[in-house]
Write a protein that holds these residues in place. Structure first.
Motif, PDB file in Angstrom:
ATOM      1  N   MET A 371       0.865  -1.171   0.000  1.00 31.90           N
ATOM      2  CA  MET A 371       0.000   0.000   0.000  1.00 31.90           C
ATOM      3  C   MET A 371       0.904   1.222   0.000  1.00 31.90           C
ATOM      4  O   MET A 371       1.940   1.235   0.679  1.00 31.90           O
ATOM      5  CB  MET A 371      -0.918   0.018   1.227  1.00 31.90           C
ATOM      6  CG  MET A 371      -1.905  -1.123   1.279  1.00 31.90           C
ATOM      7  SD  MET A 371      -3.116  -0.948   2.622  1.00 31.90           S
ATOM      8  CE  MET A 371      -3.985   0.532   2.079  1.00 31.90           C
ATOM      9  N   GLY A 372       0.514   2.239  -0.771  1.00 30.09           N
ATOM     10  CA  GLY A 372       1.379   3.410  -0.860  1.00 30.09           C
ATOM     11  C   GLY A 372       0.633   4.660  -1.266  1.00 30.09           C
ATOM     12  O   GLY A 372      -0.567   4.643  -1.556  1.00 30.09           O
ATOM     13  N   LEU A 373       1.361   5.749  -1.277  1.00 35.90           N
ATOM     14  CA  LEU A 373       0.853   7.052  -1.703  1.00 35.90           C
ATOM     15  C   LEU A 373       1.664   7.520  -2.893  1.00 35.90           C
ATOM     16  O   LEU A 373       2.889   7.342  -2.941  1.00 35.90           O
ATOM     17  CB  LEU A 373       0.962   8.067  -0.564  1.00 35.90           C
ATOM     18  CG  LEU A 373       0.134   7.782   0.691  1.00 35.90           C
ATOM     19  CD1 LEU A 373       0.445   8.823   1.766  1.00 35.90           C
ATOM     20  CD2 LEU A 373      -1.355   7.790   0.359  1.00 35.90           C
ATOM     21  N   GLY A 374       0.974   8.109  -3.867  1.00 28.82           N
ATOM     22  CA  GLY A 374       1.640   8.583  -5.061  1.00 28.82           C
ATOM     23  C   GLY A 374       1.213   9.987  -5.431  1.00 28.82           C
ATOM     24  O   GLY A 374       0.195  10.504  -4.957  1.00 28.82           O
ATOM     25  N   LEU A 391      -2.217  15.552  -9.062  1.00 27.48           N
ATOM     26  CA  LEU A 391      -3.041  15.049  -7.963  1.00 27.48           C
ATOM     27  C   LEU A 391      -2.288  13.986  -7.174  1.00 27.48           C
ATOM     28  O   LEU A 391      -1.292  13.427  -7.626  1.00 27.48           O
ATOM     29  CB  LEU A 391      -4.370  14.500  -8.481  1.00 27.48           C
ATOM     30  CG  LEU A 391      -4.340  13.484  -9.643  1.00 27.48           C
ATOM     31  CD1 LEU A 391      -4.036  12.082  -9.167  1.00 27.48           C
ATOM     32  CD2 LEU A 391      -5.676  13.497 -10.380  1.00 27.48           C
ATOM     33  N   ALA A 392      -2.810  13.712  -5.974  1.00 26.06           N
ATOM     34  CA  ALA A 392      -2.297  12.630  -5.132  1.00 26.06           C
ATOM     35  C   ALA A 392      -3.243  11.445  -5.212  1.00 26.06           C
ATOM     36  O   ALA A 392      -4.447  11.615  -5.458  1.00 26.06           O
ATOM     37  CB  ALA A 392      -2.158  13.106  -3.689  1.00 26.06           C
ATOM     38  N   GLY A 417      -7.368   8.437  -7.004  1.00 25.94           N
ATOM     39  CA  GLY A 417      -7.031   9.767  -6.519  1.00 25.94           C
ATOM     40  C   GLY A 417      -8.013  10.801  -6.994  1.00 25.94           C
ATOM     41  O   GLY A 417      -8.950  10.503  -7.760  1.00 25.94           O
ATOM     42  N   GLY A 418      -7.817  12.013  -6.561  1.00 29.63           N
ATOM     43  CA  GLY A 418      -8.717  13.081  -6.981  1.00 29.63           C
ATOM     44  C   GLY A 418      -8.239  14.436  -6.530  1.00 29.63           C
ATOM     45  O   GLY A 418      -7.344  14.560  -5.690  1.00 29.63           O
ATOM     46  N   GLU A 531       5.017   9.996 -12.444  1.00 24.04           N
ATOM     47  CA  GLU A 531       4.519   9.691 -11.104  1.00 24.04           C
ATOM     48  C   GLU A 531       5.662   9.329 -10.171  1.00 24.04           C
ATOM     49  O   GLU A 531       6.681   8.776 -10.603  1.00 24.04           O
ATOM     50  CB  GLU A 531       3.542   8.512 -11.163  1.00 24.04           C
ATOM     51  CG  GLU A 531       2.334   8.756 -12.036  1.00 24.04           C
ATOM     52  CD  GLU A 531       1.637   7.477 -12.428  1.00 24.04           C
ATOM     53  OE1 GLU A 531       0.541   7.238 -11.900  1.00 24.04           O
ATOM     54  OE2 GLU A 531       2.213   6.717 -13.230  1.00 24.04           O
ATOM     55  N   ALA A 532       5.470   9.641  -8.904  1.00 22.76           N
ATOM     56  CA  ALA A 532       6.380   9.226  -7.845  1.00 22.76           C
ATOM     57  C   ALA A 532       5.550   8.598  -6.734  1.00 22.76           C
ATOM     58  O   ALA A 532       4.491   9.128  -6.376  1.00 22.76           O
ATOM     59  CB  ALA A 532       7.185  10.408  -7.319  1.00 22.76           C
TER      60      ALA A 532
END
Length: 540
Positions: A371-374, A391-392, A417-418, A531-532
């Protein structure tokens, strides 16, 4: 002059000089190479052997992980550079008044007196001279390779069991010891059964406590050598290549004790009582790694030391296995109760303990979930950013390791995301909510560095990307503008990642992605999502 037996040990306890106890700095260089060039076959377990020894040094030998340098599948120049770095660290420690122990370990091919490092070669005598010239107070070398005895042969190398070294009373230990896995004319052998070389396997097992003859909680160098010599000769005497005889060469003086390991002070101690007998295997269930073997006769107790974890102990019988699980999450002493062991068929062995490891954790098939955040930014030269805003998003990814080939990872991911933007419309701008959903498949080539602590990978990706814009106030829209708009396209691209293993069960990663898609709604132009991501992975 009084003579005494030298006890050389790896935490290398206190070396005394003039009654004052200096701090002892411990440094190690672990070199492993699976390739020998030419027509030499690829080794399967050289890296794993190096990792096993490094683990013992950290767990029980008083070494810090940061003080163990490694060269895995490197060239001769890499090894010489690492030796230079060791010597720089030795010099800094000596300037600070510390005494230094330096341990060198090699696992790989050797032929005609040279170490075969891929397509390069390094003369064994060059390594020996570098050890002799080192400023470290004590130098210990373990060389696990075919014909390694060429390194000890030049100056009185001895093919024999346990040795005693005469030293002068009153002097602290100084000098060097070289121990090799075989004589100059013998083959050093690997085994699929023990998932490693015979010599390093028994050396590591002995250092975990099975070599502690006098049960004082310490394993000295002579105890470790005697144990690994006897076990290696016995195990290889029945192989096709014949018996393999470890050798040694020493130039050590002084009366200071140098201790290789102190299993008596470990977090987890497993006792095999005097009445038990047979061959027992210990498997780390958290990592599915084969960590120790105890082969004992009735009448003498035995003890091995391990870090905290979840283990299985198994004993092979003629027609079945005896097995038991051991939860050792807390510090303590655990005694094997063979009467409570479960009878298990060979097919139902739940602790195979045989992942084929080389320099990486992972030549075995495995799975992971993250699970992660981008964060995403779409480079669109034909738009001011309101169609594909930055966006994230949250991402979930599932990965398979070695499903299609060695070092190859395949994965599938989905992200959500949004954000909110001011959309250009005829006559002005209006706020709109943007939802972004994407899914992708990835194929990565990977490699591991620094004793498997660091994972690097790169490869290709195919993503499906969907954007939806919903205007908040549909009544304010000019005629002909839809209140809900969407765009979908496929986007091929590239992905690169770097990971760090922080525990047996997981690791953290940072990932970069770049892709391209073609926007075709009112004009045709390429756009470039970049993306990161940062994610936490749970390894199975």
């Amino acid at each position: 002059m009084n003579l005494r037996a030298l006890a050389c040990v790896l935490p290398l306890a206190a070396l005394s000089a003039g009654g004052a106890h200096a701090r002892t700095e411990r440094l190690a260089l672990v070199v492993a190479n699976h390739q020998g060039g030419g027509d030499l076959p690829e080794l399967r377990y050289a890296g794993r052997d190096g990792q096993r020894l490094a683990d013992v040094l950290v767990d029980l030998g008083g070494f810090e992980r940061a003080d163990i340098l490694s060269v895995i599948d490197g060239e001769g120049g890499d090894v010489m550079g690492a030796l230079d770095e060791v010597e720089r660290r030795v010099a800094r420690a000596k300037q600070g008044g510390d005494e230094v122990i330096f341990l060198f370990y090699y696992s790989g091919h050797a032929q005609n007196g040279v170490l075969r490092l891929g397509q390069t070669q390094l003369d064994m005598q060059t390594i020996k001279r570098r050890l002799e010239q080192s400023s470290a107070d004590v130098r210990i070398a373990f060389v696990d390779s075919c014909g390694a005895g060429a390194m000890t042969r030049e100056k009185g190398g001895t093919l024999a069991p346990p040795f005693v070294v005469a030293v002068d009373e009153g002097l602290s230990a100084r000098g060097q010891v070289i121990i090799t896995s075989s004589s100059a004319s013998e083959v050093s052998q690997e085994s699929d059964d023990i998932q490693g070389s015979f010599f390093t396997h028994y050396l590591a097992t002995g250092l975990r406590g099975d070599a502690d003859r006098n049960q004082d909680g310490k394993v000295t160098l002579d105890e470790a050598y005697a144990y690994s010599y006897g076990r290696t000769v016995a195990a290889t005497s029945v192989t096709r290549s014949g018996a393999q005889h470890p050798t040694y060469s020493y130039d050590l003086r002084g009366a200071g004790d140098v201790t290789l390991s102190e299993p008596g002070g470990a977090d987890v101690l497993i006792d095999f009582p005097a009445e038990s007998q047979g061959r027992y295997f210990v498997v780390d269930l958290d990592r599915q790694l084969f960590v120790a073997e105890v082969d004992k006769d009735a009448g003498n107790a035995s003890r091995i030391a391990l870090p905290k974890g979840q283990y299985a102990i198994k004993k092979r019988m003629d027609s079945h296995m005896l097995m038991t699980r051991l939860s050792a999450r807390e510090k303590g002493v655990f005694t094997l109760d063979e009467g409570a062991m479960e009878r298990v068929s060979f097919a139902d062995d739940y602790a195979k303990g045989t992942p084929i490891l080389s320099d990486r954790i992972a030549d075995q098939v495995g799975f992971a979930l993250s699970m992660g955040l981008g964060a995403q930014l779409v480079l669109d030269p034909g738009d001011d950013g309101d169609l594909f805003p930055g966006l994230a998003y949250v991402v979930i990814e599932a990965r398979g390791r070695n499903l299609v080939g060695e070092r190859i990872m395949t994965s599938a991911d989905v992200g959500f995301g949004g954000t909110r933007v001011e959309r250009d419309v005829p006559g002005g701008t209006l706020p709109a909510d943007v939802v972004h959903v994407q899914g992708g498949v990835n194929v990565l080539w990977t490699t591991r560095l620094f004793d498997d602590a660091v994972l690097l990978g790169g490869g290709g990706r195919l993503a499906a990307m969907y954007w939806q814009h919903t205007f908040q106030d549909a009544t304010a829209l000019p005629a002909g503008v839809e209140p809900r708009q969407w765009y979908f396209d496929f986007a091929p691209g590239l992905v690169g990642m770097a990971g760090w293993s922080f525990a047996n069960w997981g690791h953290a990663e940072i990932t970069a992605r770049s892709s391209v898609m073609v926007y075709t709604y009112d004009t045709v132009r390429p756009v470039f999502p970049v993306e990161a991501l940062a994610s936490v992975w749970f390894d199975f």
